[in-house]
Design a protein around this motif. Structure first.
Motif, mmCIF file in Angstrom:
data_model
loop_
_atom_site.group_PDB
_atom_site.id
_atom_site.type_symbol
_atom_site.label_atom_id
_atom_site.label_comp_id
_atom_site.label_asym_id
_atom_site.label_seq_id
_atom_site.Cartn_x
_atom_site.Cartn_y
_atom_site.Cartn_z
ATOM 1 N N SER A 87 0.846 -1.200 0.000
ATOM 2 C CA SER A 87 0.000 0.000 0.000
ATOM 3 C C SER A 87 0.877 1.245 0.000
ATOM 4 O O SER A 87 2.046 1.180 0.391
ATOM 5 C CB SER A 87 -0.867 0.020 1.258
ATOM 6 N N THR A 88 0.292 2.350 -0.378
ATOM 7 C CA THR A 88 1.089 3.579 -0.423
ATOM 8 C C THR A 88 1.373 4.104 0.979
ATOM 9 O O THR A 88 2.474 4.560 1.268
ATOM 10 C CB THR A 88 0.346 4.652 -1.236
ATOM 11 N N SER A 89 0.371 4.027 1.845
ATOM 12 C CA SER A 89 0.563 4.554 3.202
ATOM 13 C C SER A 89 0.555 3.384 4.182
ATOM 14 O O SER A 89 1.429 2.537 4.096
ATOM 15 C CB SER A 89 -0.529 5.580 3.516
ATOM 16 N N GLY A 90 -0.466 3.343 5.054
ATOM 17 C CA GLY A 90 -0.482 2.278 6.066
ATOM 18 C C GLY A 90 -1.482 1.171 5.786
ATOM 19 O O GLY A 90 -1.807 0.387 6.679
ATOM 20 N N GLY A 134 -2.369 1.062 -4.082
ATOM 21 C CA GLY A 134 -1.264 1.912 -4.531
ATOM 22 C C GLY A 134 -1.764 3.137 -5.273
ATOM 23 O O GLY A 134 -2.707 3.065 -6.071
ATOM 24 N N SER A 135 -1.142 4.285 -5.003
ATOM 25 C CA SER A 135 -1.528 5.543 -5.666
ATOM 26 C C SER A 135 -1.014 5.563 -7.091
ATOM 27 O O SER A 135 0.107 5.155 -7.360
ATOM 28 C CB SER A 135 -0.922 6.720 -4.921
ATOM 29 N N LYS A 136 -1.875 6.051 -8.003
ATOM 30 C CA LYS A 136 -1.454 6.275 -9.394
ATOM 31 C C LYS A 136 -1.557 7.778 -9.596
ATOM 32 O O LYS A 136 -2.669 8.336 -9.577
ATOM 33 C CB LYS A 136 -2.382 5.553 -10.379
ATOM 34 N N TYR A 137 -0.435 8.419 -9.796
ATOM 35 C CA TYR A 137 -0.437 9.878 -9.818
ATOM 36 C C TYR A 137 -0.760 10.424 -11.208
ATOM 37 O O TYR A 137 0.066 11.069 -11.866
ATOM 38 C CB TYR A 137 0.884 10.406 -9.262
ATOM 39 N N PHE A 190 -9.450 10.595 -0.654
ATOM 40 C CA PHE A 190 -8.134 10.767 -0.045
ATOM 41 C C PHE A 190 -7.754 12.238 -0.086
ATOM 42 O O PHE A 190 -8.371 13.028 -0.818
ATOM 43 C CB PHE A 190 -7.063 9.884 -0.702
ATOM 44 N N VAL A 191 -6.791 12.589 0.715
ATOM 45 C CA VAL A 191 -6.265 13.957 0.674
ATOM 46 C C VAL A 191 -5.490 14.050 -0.640
ATOM 47 O O VAL A 191 -4.624 13.227 -0.909
ATOM 48 C CB VAL A 191 -5.345 14.216 1.889
ATOM 49 N N CYS A 192 -5.835 15.052 -1.456
ATOM 50 C CA CYS A 192 -5.336 15.032 -2.840
ATOM 51 C C CYS A 192 -4.469 16.244 -3.171
ATOM 52 O O CYS A 192 -4.884 17.387 -2.991
ATOM 53 C CB CYS A 192 -6.536 14.963 -3.783
ATOM 54 N N ALA A 283 -5.072 9.199 3.873
ATOM 55 C CA ALA A 283 -3.928 10.002 3.411
ATOM 56 C C ALA A 283 -2.650 9.422 3.988
ATOM 57 O O ALA A 283 -2.683 8.476 4.786
ATOM 58 C CB ALA A 283 -4.088 11.445 3.885
ATOM 59 N N ASP A 284 -1.543 9.995 3.581
ATOM 60 C CA ASP A 284 -0.272 9.680 4.217
ATOM 61 C C ASP A 284 -0.218 10.443 5.537
ATOM 62 O O ASP A 284 -0.520 11.634 5.573
ATOM 63 C CB ASP A 284 0.889 10.168 3.330
ATOM 64 N N CYS A 285 0.207 9.767 6.583
ATOM 65 C CA CYS A 285 0.251 10.439 7.887
ATOM 66 C C CYS A 285 1.627 11.085 8.067
ATOM 67 O O CYS A 285 2.423 10.676 8.930
ATOM 68 C CB CYS A 285 -0.054 9.434 9.001
ATOM 69 N N MET A 333 -1.706 18.894 9.675
ATOM 70 C CA MET A 333 -2.375 19.723 8.662
ATOM 71 C C MET A 333 -1.489 19.913 7.432
ATOM 72 O O MET A 333 -0.801 20.917 7.284
ATOM 73 C CB MET A 333 -2.743 21.082 9.259
ATOM 74 N N GLN A 334 -1.524 18.959 6.526
ATOM 75 C CA GLN A 334 -0.756 19.171 5.300
ATOM 76 C C GLN A 334 -1.445 20.251 4.449
ATOM 77 O O GLN A 334 -2.644 20.495 4.613
ATOM 78 C CB GLN A 334 -0.560 17.898 4.501
ATOM 79 N N PRO A 335 -0.695 20.908 3.546
ATOM 80 C CA PRO A 335 -1.287 21.990 2.748
ATOM 81 C C PRO A 335 -2.560 21.556 2.024
ATOM 82 O O PRO A 335 -3.510 22.322 1.895
ATOM 83 C CB PRO A 335 -0.186 22.326 1.727
#
Ligand SMILES: Cc1cc2nc3c(=O)[nH]c(=O)nc-3n(C[C@H](O)[C@H](O)[C@H](O)COP(=O)(O)OP(=O)(O)OC[C@H]3O[C@@H](n4cnc5c(N)ncnc54)[C@H](O)[C@@H]3O)c2cc1C
Length: 398
Positions: A87-90, A134-137, A190-192, A283-285, A333-335
Motif C-alpha cells: 500500500s502507499t501509506s499504512g 497503490g496511488s497512481k499519480y 483521499f487527501v489530494c 492520506a499519508d500520515c 495539517m498538510q497543505p
C-alpha cells in the motif's frame, strides 16, 4: 445551447453530467493537455440542464462547514505487514475494502490497465481489489463507473467508491439527483495533491520504453523499496529486470510535484478542508515520527479521517485489523487539507513549450533529471543487485 461548464478550471471531469444526461448527449473528450472534458452533441441535446444542475464542483459552497464532533482523526497501520508493503501509506484502503468484499459488496477504484491507462474499475474479488492498491499519480478515467455504481445500489449490492475528493463529490451528487438509495454506499476519498495530466503520463511511459528498449510489463508509482518517504518509482521490464528510480531522477514525479501539469480545476479545488462529505478520508500520515516515534520505521502510516456516524461504525467493525492511535489534526495539517495546489506562473509557458518542442524539452528545462543522475542511478542499481546497498546505507547514516 446548454454547456456543462464555461471555463476549464470549473470542470473536474467527474462524469456526473455525462452520467445523468437523459439523451446520452454527452461524451468525455481529451483536451490538449489530455484531461477529459464533457462535450455535448447539440443534435440530440434537449436543453434540460440536468448536466449543469448535477455539477457539484460549480455549485459547491466553500464556506467552512463543521460536522459536530467529526472528523475523528486517527493514525493507522494495518497489522498485516505485507498489506502495508503493498500500500502507499499504512494500508487503510485494504482494511476498508476487505470489510466490503467480505460482505459480498463491490469496490470501485483506480487501476492501470495493460495500455497504461489509469482508470476506474469495479472489483468483486480480492485479486481485482489488489489492482486498486497503490496511488497512481494521474487523473483516472471514470468511464461508466457512476452508472455502474447506481445499478449496483439499485440491485441492493453494497458499494465502496474510492477516488479523489472531486470524483467522490461527483458520484454523490449524481446519486442524489437520480434519487438512488445510498444506504449501502460507502464513499472514501483521499487527501489530494491534484491530478497530473494523462497525456504527459503517456509520454513518460513511452520515454521509459525508449530508454530501456523493452516493453514495460508493470509500473508502480510509489513502491517502498527505498522506504515510505522516498518516492521511488518501479519499472518492471518484459525480461523481468526491475529498475528503481528515486524521486530526484524521476521525470514524472518531478513534474507532478512542480504542479505544472495538474488539471486546471485542481488550482481551484473546492474540497481542501478537514470537513468532508464522505464516510472516510485516507492520506499519508506525514509527521507521524514526531508524535508516535515508535512507528517511525519508514514503512508507512495512514491518516484516517472518520467523517460521520456511518464511517465511525465501519471503522469500529474493522479496527482490530489495525494498530491505531487518536491524534490531533492540528499536528497533521498538510497543505492539501487547507488550500488548493498553487498554480505556477510558468504553467502556460510550460505547456506551450511542450506543444512546440516536445516532452524531452520540458523534462530538460523543468526537472533536474540529467545524464549525471542516470549514472548515479546505474551505480545504485548495481549496489542493489550485488546486495551492497545496505552496507552503503549504513556507512552514509554513520
Ligand atoms: C493523485 C493523488 C494525489 C494524492 N495526494 C496526496 C497528498 O497530497 N497527501 C496525502 O497525504 N495523500 C495523497 N494521496 C493519497 C495517498 O497517496 C494514498 O493513496 C492514501 O494515503 C491511501 O493509502 P493506503 O495505504 O490506504 O492505500 P492504497 O492501497 O495506497 O490506496 C489506493 C487507493 O487510492 C485510489 N487511487 C489510486 N490512484 C488513484 C487515482 N489516480 N485516482 C483515484 N483514485 C486513486 C485507489 O482506488 C484506492 O482506493 C494522493 C493520491 C493520489 C492518487
Amino acid at each position: 445551447m446548454i454547456k456543462p461548464y464555461m471555463r476549464e478550471d470549473e470542470c473536474c471531469g467527474c462524469t456526473a453530467c455525462k452520467s445523468i444526461c437523459p439523451k446520452n448527449a454527452i461524451t468525455l473528450q481529451p483536451n490538449r493537455e489530455g484531461f477529459l472534458y464533457p462535450q455535448v452533441n447539440t443534435e440530440i441535446c434537449v436543453d434540460c440542464s440536468q448536466c449543469v444542475k448535477v455539477c457539484d464542483f460549480q455549485h459547491r459552497d466553500t464556506e467552512t462547514k463543521t460536522f459536530g464532533d467529526y472528523p475523528h482523526v486517527l493514525a493507522v497501520r494495518h497489522r498485516n505487514k505485507e498489506v502495508v508493503e503493498c500500500s502507499t501509506s499504512g494500508g487503510a484502503f485494504t482494511g476498508i475494502s476487505d470489510f466490503v468484499l467480505n460482505r459480498n459488496g463491490v469496490v470501485y477504484g483506480a487501476t492501470i490497465d495493460n495500455d497504461f491507462v489509469v482508470k476506474h474499475i469495479r472489483a468483486v474479488s480480492e485479486s481485482d481489489r489488489n489492482k486498486l492498491r497503490g496511488s497512481k499519480y494521474v487523473q483516472s478515467d471514470l468511464g461508466g463507473s457512476f452508472g455502474s455504481v447506481k445499478r449496483d445500489l439499485d440491485n441492493g449490492i453494497e458499494v465502496l467508491f474510492t477516488g479523489t475528493p472531486c470524483q467522490c463529490a461527483g458520484v454523490k451528487s449524481y446519486l442524489e439527483r437520480t434519487k438512488t438509495s445510498m444506504d449501502k454506499l460507502i464513499i472514501c476519498d483521499f487527501v489530494c495533491h491534484g491530478t497530473p495530466s494523462p497525456r504527459l503520463w503517456k509520454e513518460h511511459v513511452a520515454s521509459l520504453q525508449r530508454r530501456y528498449k523493452k516493453k514495460i510489463e508493470y509500473y508502480q508509482f510509489r513502491p517502498k523499496v527505498n522506504g515510505w518517504r522516498n518516492h521511488t518509482e518501479a519499472v518492471v521490464l518484459k525480461d523481468g529486470k526491475k529498475v528503481y528510480k528515486p524521486a530526484f531522477i524521476q521525470k514524472h514525479k518531478q513534474i507532478f510535484y512542480s504542479h505544472l501539469a495538474l488539471r486546471k480545476s485542481c488550482y481551484n479545488c473546492k474540497y481542501t478542508s478537514i470537513f468532508r462529505d464522505t464516510e472516510l478520508t485516507i492520506a499519508d500520515c506525514w509527521g507521524i515520527e514526531k508524535k508516535v516515534p515508535e512507528w517511525n520505521d519508514d514503512r508507512g502510516v495512514s491518516l484516517v479521517l472518520i467523517n460521520n456516524k456511518k464511517g465511525e461504525k465501519i471503522f469500529d467493525s474493522i479496527k482490530d485489523n489495525f494498530e491505531y492511535r487518536q491524534i490531533d489534526i492540528k499536528d497533521f495539517m498538510q497543505p492539501q487539507l487547507q488550500h488548493p495546489a498553487n498554480k505556477p506562473k510558468q504553467r502556460e509557458e510550460f505547456w506551450n513549450e511542450y506543444y512546440q518542442h516536445g516532452y524531452k524539452f520540458i523534462v530538460k528545462k523543468y526537472t533536474t533529471c540529467n545524464f549525471k543522475d542516470e549514472i548515479i542511478l546505474a551505480v545504485i542499481n548495481l549496489l542493489r543487485r550485488t546486495g551492497m546497498i545496505n552496507i552503503v546505507k549504513k556507512i552514509i547514516r554513520r
